[in-house]
Design a protein around this motif. Structure first.
Motif, mmCIF file in Angstrom:
data_model
loop_
_atom_site.group_PDB
_atom_site.id
_atom_site.type_symbol
_atom_site.label_atom_id
_atom_site.label_comp_id
_atom_site.label_asym_id
_atom_site.label_seq_id
_atom_site.Cartn_x
_atom_site.Cartn_y
_atom_site.Cartn_z
ATOM 1 N N LEU A 63 8.946 -2.218 -0.901
ATOM 2 C CA LEU A 63 9.344 -0.762 -0.378
ATOM 3 C C LEU A 63 10.595 -0.335 -0.221
ATOM 4 C CD1 LEU A 63 7.857 2.003 0.846
ATOM 5 C CD2 LEU A 63 8.149 1.009 3.097
ATOM 6 N N TRP A 66 12.067 0.092 -3.556
ATOM 7 C CA TRP A 66 11.282 1.606 -4.347
ATOM 8 C C TRP A 66 12.020 2.692 -3.845
ATOM 9 C CZ3 TRP A 66 8.072 5.402 -1.774
ATOM 10 C CH2 TRP A 66 7.825 6.279 -2.784
ATOM 11 N N ASP A 199 5.759 8.003 -9.101
ATOM 12 C CA ASP A 199 5.078 6.576 -8.930
ATOM 13 C C ASP A 199 4.692 6.345 -7.295
ATOM 14 O OD1 ASP A 199 7.584 6.459 -8.010
ATOM 15 O OD2 ASP A 199 7.982 4.620 -8.684
ATOM 16 N N GLN A 203 3.114 3.138 -5.697
ATOM 17 C CA GLN A 203 3.716 2.224 -4.824
ATOM 18 C C GLN A 203 2.625 2.008 -3.428
ATOM 19 O OE1 GLN A 203 6.416 0.413 -4.638
ATOM 20 N NE2 GLN A 203 6.205 0.064 -2.706
ATOM 21 N N TRP A 206 0.093 -0.318 -3.979
ATOM 22 C CA TRP A 206 0.607 -1.772 -3.892
ATOM 23 C C TRP A 206 0.783 -2.091 -2.386
ATOM 24 C CZ3 TRP A 206 4.082 -4.927 -1.845
ATOM 25 C CH2 TRP A 206 4.211 -6.255 -2.247
ATOM 26 N N GLN A 207 1.283 -0.937 -1.614
ATOM 27 C CA GLN A 207 1.594 -1.257 0.028
ATOM 28 C C GLN A 207 0.510 -1.461 0.548
ATOM 29 O OE1 GLN A 207 4.745 -0.949 0.448
ATOM 30 N NE2 GLN A 207 5.012 -1.032 2.819
#
Length: 312
Positions: A63, A66, A199, A203, A206-207
Motif C-alpha cells: 500500500l 502504491w 488501478d 490495488q 489485493w488489499q
C-alpha cells in the motif's frame, strides 16, 4: 489533563478491567487452565500469529509503494514488529504503533501524506476484513447466537449475511463519493487522488485478499491458544470470536489490550459453552503472543535501517 496522566489513566483502567475479569473467572482456575496448556498447540498458535503479522507488514508495504512511498520488505517487517512492541508496552492499544510506522516512514524521506495515509488505510482495510469475517462467522453460528438476541436463526443468518455483503461493498463506493464531494481537499486530497486512480480497484482487491489471509491466520492463532487449553470449537466459532476479541483489544483504553481482550473473549465464547476461566486463558495466551512478537520488535530497534530498493 496532561497526556501522561491520560496514558496512566488508560493503563489503570485496563488493569482494573483485567482484574475484574480475573476475579469473576476465579484467578486460581485461570492459572490452572494456563498451567495445563499444551506446548505443541501454543507453538502452532504463535507461528500463526507471527505469519499473520508478516503478511500484515507486506500488505502495508504494498500500500505504501502504491501511494508513492518506496519501502523495502525488510524495513516494512522490522518497523511493523517494532510498532507491535510499542503497542504491547504503551497505553492506547494500536494507536502508538500506527503513529510510529507513519513517523519512521516519513523520516525515511517519504511524503508526509503518503506515510500517514498508508498506515491509516492499512489499518482500516484490516478492520474492514475483520468485521466481514466476523459477520460470516456469526451467520454460520446462527443456531447458537440467534437465541441470545431472541431472533429466529434464519432471520439472524440473513441479517448477518446481508450486513456483511453491504460492508464488503462499502469501499467500492469510495471513488464516486470522493469525486462528488466538495470537501475532499486539504488533508483528504491524497485519499481522493488515490481513490480516483485507474488501478484503485486492483490495488484494493489485493488489499482485501491480503487482509483476508491476515485475519484467517489471526483466527487460527486464537484457535491455537484455545486448543492448547482444550477448548475445541468449529472454525466458524473462531471466525466469529476473532472480531469482538480483536476489536475490543484495539480500543485505546488499556495497555496492549489487556483487560478488554479477555472480557471480549469471555463474552464471545460464552454462548458456545466455554467456561469463563478457559475463555480468559485464551485471551491471555493471545496477549502473550503479542508480547513475544513485541520482543522481536524491541530487538529490531538496534538494527541498522536498510535503504529501500527502488523498483516496482
Amino acid at each position: 489533563m496532561t497526556r501522561a496522566r491520560r496514558a496512566l489513566l488508560r493503563g489503570l483502567l485496563g488493569l482494573a478491567l483485567l482484574g475484574a475479569v480475573l476475579a469473576l473467572a476465579d484467578p486460581a482456575r485461570v492459572l490452572a487452565q494456563l498451567r495445563q496448556a499444551q506446548p505443541g498447540w501454543l507453538a502452532a498458535g504463535l507461528a500463526a500469529a507471527i505469519a499473520s503479522n508478516l503478511v500484515s507488514a507486506l500488505r502495508w508495504r504494498a500500500l505504501a509503494r502504491w501511494l508513492g512511498a518506496e519501502l523495502g520488505a525488510g524495513d516494512a517487517c522490522r518497523w511493523y514488529f517494532q510498532a507491535m512492541g510499542l503497542n504491547a508496552l504503551l497505553p492506547g492499544a494500536v494507536v502508538g504503533g500506527d503513529v510510529y510506522r507513519a513517523v519512521v516512514l516519513r523520516r525515511a524521506g517519504h511524503d508526509t501524506a503518503a506515510s500517514s495515509w498508508s498506515v491509516v488505510l492499512d489499518r482500516v482495510s484490516g478492520l474492514w476484513m475483520l468485521c466481514a469475517i466476523g459477520g460470516l462467522g456469526a451467520a454460520a453460528c446462527a443456531d447458537v447466537l440467534a437465541p441470545w438476541l431472541r431472533l429466529p436463526a434464519g432471520s439472524f443468518a440473513a441479517l448477518a449475511l446481508t450486513g456483511t455483503a453491504l460492508w464488503l461493498a462499502l469501499p467500492w463506493g469510495l471513488p464516486p463519493l470522493l469525486r462528488r464531494s466538495r470537501a475532499a481537499g486539504g488533508w483528504l486530497a491524497p485519499l481522493r487522488a488515490a481513490a480516483l486512480r485507474p488501478d484503485f480497484a486492483r490495488q484494493w482487491a489485493w488489499q482485501a485478499a491480503a487482509s483476508a489471509v491476515v485475519q484467517a491466520l489471526s483466527a487460527a492463532a486464537l484457535a491455537g491458544g484455545g486448543l492448547a487449553l482444550g477448548v475445541t470449537q468449529p472454525a466458524a466459532v473462531w471466525a466469529w470470536a476473532v472480531a469482538p476479541v480483536f476489536l475490543m483489544a484495539a480500543l485505546p483504553v488499556s495497555v496492549g489490550g489487556w483487560g478488554t481482550r479477555e472480557a471480549a473473549a469471555v463474552a464471545a465464547l460464552a454462548p458456545f459453552g466455554v467456561a469463563a476461566p478457559a475463555a480468559v486463558g485464551v485471551g491471555v495466551i493471545y496477549g502473550l503472543y503479542g508480547l513475544a512478537q513485541g520482543a522481536l520488535g524491541a530487538l529490531a530497534f538496534g538494527l541498522p535501517r536498510r535503504e529501500p530498493v527502488s523498483g516496482n
